[in-house]
Design a protein around this motif. Sequence first.
Motif, short mmCIF file in Angstrom:
data_model
loop_
_atom_site.label_atom_id
_atom_site.label_comp_id
_atom_site.label_asym_id
_atom_site.label_seq_id
_atom_site.Cartn_x
_atom_site.Cartn_y
_atom_site.Cartn_z
N UNK A 290 -9.69 -26.20 54.99
CA UNK A 290 -10.27 -26.60 56.28
C UNK A 290 -9.34 -26.23 57.43
N UNK A 291 -8.07 -26.45 57.21
CA UNK A 291 -7.07 -26.13 58.24
C UNK A 291 -6.98 -24.63 58.47
N UNK A 292 -7.00 -23.90 57.38
CA UNK A 292 -6.86 -22.45 57.49
C UNK A 292 -7.99 -21.81 58.31
N UNK A 293 -9.16 -22.42 58.21
CA UNK A 293 -10.31 -21.88 58.95
C UNK A 293 -10.13 -22.03 60.46
N UNK A 294 -9.41 -23.05 60.86
CA UNK A 294 -9.24 -23.32 62.29
C UNK A 294 -8.07 -22.51 62.85
N UNK A 295 -8.23 -22.08 64.09
CA UNK A 295 -7.12 -21.35 64.72
C UNK A 295 -6.30 -22.28 65.62
N UNK A 296 -6.98 -23.19 66.27
CA UNK A 296 -6.28 -24.09 67.18
C UNK A 296 -5.65 -25.25 66.42
#
Lengths: 193, 193, 193, 193
Positions: free
Chosen positions: C72-78
């Motif tokens: 889930x974290x990896x998908x987010x850039x911010x």
Amino acid sequence: MNKTKPKYKQIIDAAVVVISDNGYHQAQVSKIAKQAGVADGTIYLYFKNKEDILISMFREKMAVFSESVQPLIEKETKAANKLLKLIQNHFSILAQDPNLAIVTQLELRQSNKEIRLLINEVLKEYLKLVDTILKDGMETGEFAQDLDVRLARQMIFGTIDETVTTWVMNEQKYDLEELAPKVHQLLLKACQS
Amino acid sequence: MNKTKPKYKQIIDAAVVVISDNGYHQAQVSKIAKQAGVADGTIYLYFKNKEDILISMFREKMAVFSESVQPLIEKETKAANKLLKLIQNHFSILAQDPNLAIVTQLELRQSNKEIRLLINEVLKEYLKLVDTILKDGMETGEFAQDLDVRLARQMIFGTIDETVTTWVMNEQKYDLEELAPKVHQLLLKACQS
Amino acid sequence: MNKTKPKYKQIIDAAVVVISDNGYHQAQVSKIAKQAGVADGTIYLYFKNKEDILISMFREKMAVFSESVQPLIEKETKAANKLLKLIQNHFSILAQDPNLAIVTQLELRQSNKEIRLLINEVLKEYLKLVDTILKDGMETGEFAQDLDVRLARQMIFGTIDETVTTWVMNEQKYDLEELAPKVHQLLLKACQS
Amino acid sequence: MNKTKPKYKQIIDAAVVVISDNGYHQAQVSKIAKQAGVADGTIYLYFKNKEDILISMFREKMAVFSESVQPLIEKETKAANKLLKLIQNHFSILAQDPNLAIVTQLELRQSNKEIRLLINEVLKEYLKLVDTILKDGMETGEFAQDLDVRLARQMIFGTIDETVTTWVMNEQKYDLEELAPKVHQLLLKACQS
DNA sequence: TATGAATGAGCATTCATTCAT
DNA sequence: GATGAATGAATGCTCATTCAT
């Protein structure tokens, strides 16, 4: 349950009875407590742990052997007679307390090595008495000058112990005490010059 | 693990090693199985239960004592010499197998009363040999005519046993075999007329 | 009892249920075994001791937190969004497993210091994730340049933990998951420059 | 042992020392009695049971937090400064009493759920203070108008608590008090509009 | 024959609390 | 009020033996 006895004595006596009746491996602390008429926890006010009960029991009872034979030996002048008294006394104590005989000759030997080593420490005091008699006899010329004290002591204790153990294993059905003179005669011949 | 040995032999030998190395109370069936190179369950194809392993072990090893001393005794004509051979043989076997000495003198004695009673049955065969020697000596006049055979046998076995046990407890650090002549001399004097 | 599950999984799940239902101090090994549908002894084929069950349970369940949030974290850039995902994921897992929430927030904290230290070791992996998010945010300029990462991490974890604990203590009677955005907003403001 | 102190105070102080020195699970009533210089039974003249000692201890000590911070807060007009004083005071009390820090952050958390629920009741008084500061700040416009007081309070307490716990777990080897301004700054940013 | 995973009965010890003195 | 000896309930773990494969 004897209320006049100090509790630690009560517990030790209870342990002798319980072990003799149930065997070493079936002598649970709770059984000993019940026999002593105290709560389980009370045991631990007087003993560090179960092992401590067994060691203390052996120490108390072994002291009886040493202390009772001491004055008998002192009365005798001849080493041969001292030896007889020791054998008679040893047989007599065990013959008069069948439970104790079972416990010392059969049950306590099932304890683990650590306990047995501690028991051996307690035994040493008693074996020193045997050594004293042997040295006395050698000094007075009653016993052979070249007697190996260590071996002779092992023979004396080994013979006494084996005799008692056989008697216990035969369910104490013959008179142990009357064997004393014959055992004495055998051992004496081995020691004499 | 010797594949040519029958499994029950393998298991008994494994038991001696495991008990000697770990002590009686730490000699679990699974350890014995591992040492023997078989599965736990396999043990129960050859022995009824753990007790049965111990009894069988003792029977096997005790047979060695009897069988090895038999021809030595037959060669001797004098009872005194027969006795010497028995003591020498006894000491020799144990001195040459330190594990066996530990197991028979210390560890196996921690087994319960039932096992020890069975062990005593096995011992009887060996003790009969002692009786034979004693009776021989009495017939030939070497030994006292009024010798109590049972007591003398208890003395002989008790002394031998106590001597070996003391030696094992002292970590086998002196030479057991060279004690044989002195032990023999002591016991002989006791038996002679 | 799910026969398809490996036993150690069965036992861990049983431990969660038993501890949640009975409390830490009433979660006897025998209860866990019964709940898992195995014998008491079977527990010890899979775990060294009771403590080991608890540590393993925590490790297994904590791994779920880390592993589920990672993608889930990896998908987010911010960094802000990464933080939101972590909070949402954390609340979501516990909201969906009420027993687990009770065990981690209330019961397991009653374990002794040794267990809690081991649990903290397991936690470190999860806290590293928080650190990574914080450092990301500082690099991209989303978060304050002078942010003390250690303190910020303690704030984030402390806030999440306190929020969940309060929710559990209030018997989970409101919706934990819908608190995520607000908690996120609070923490974000603290981190932003 | 201060004879002028009322016994119940003596006992509470003894409990702090004993728990800190020995850990929660090794803090037997008999040890607390010994440390307090009274007999075991005397404890029960002042406390209903062991649980009651712990609750009372927490109540007494928690009162110190509330009472000491109250005047400090009243002196300040700005909510931001009030918050700073609360954090400083909280850190200061624990930094000056290492035993108390260990007991509240590590040991007392091992107590059972019932005790911890009661402890939470005691805590509420302290948390009301935090609420008051937050509401003050919202009224004066210092803090965001949409601030969720409950969540903000959980953040503040959670952060303070986690910071202290980490410090205790690191054996108090850095200066806790000097962290106050940074912790304050973080929390302030979260609350500000 | 051989395996080895699973079983489950059994017990020493601690410690909060009481109560006779 | 103060004492402290006595109580007794409560539990994690081992290991000989079994039995399905």
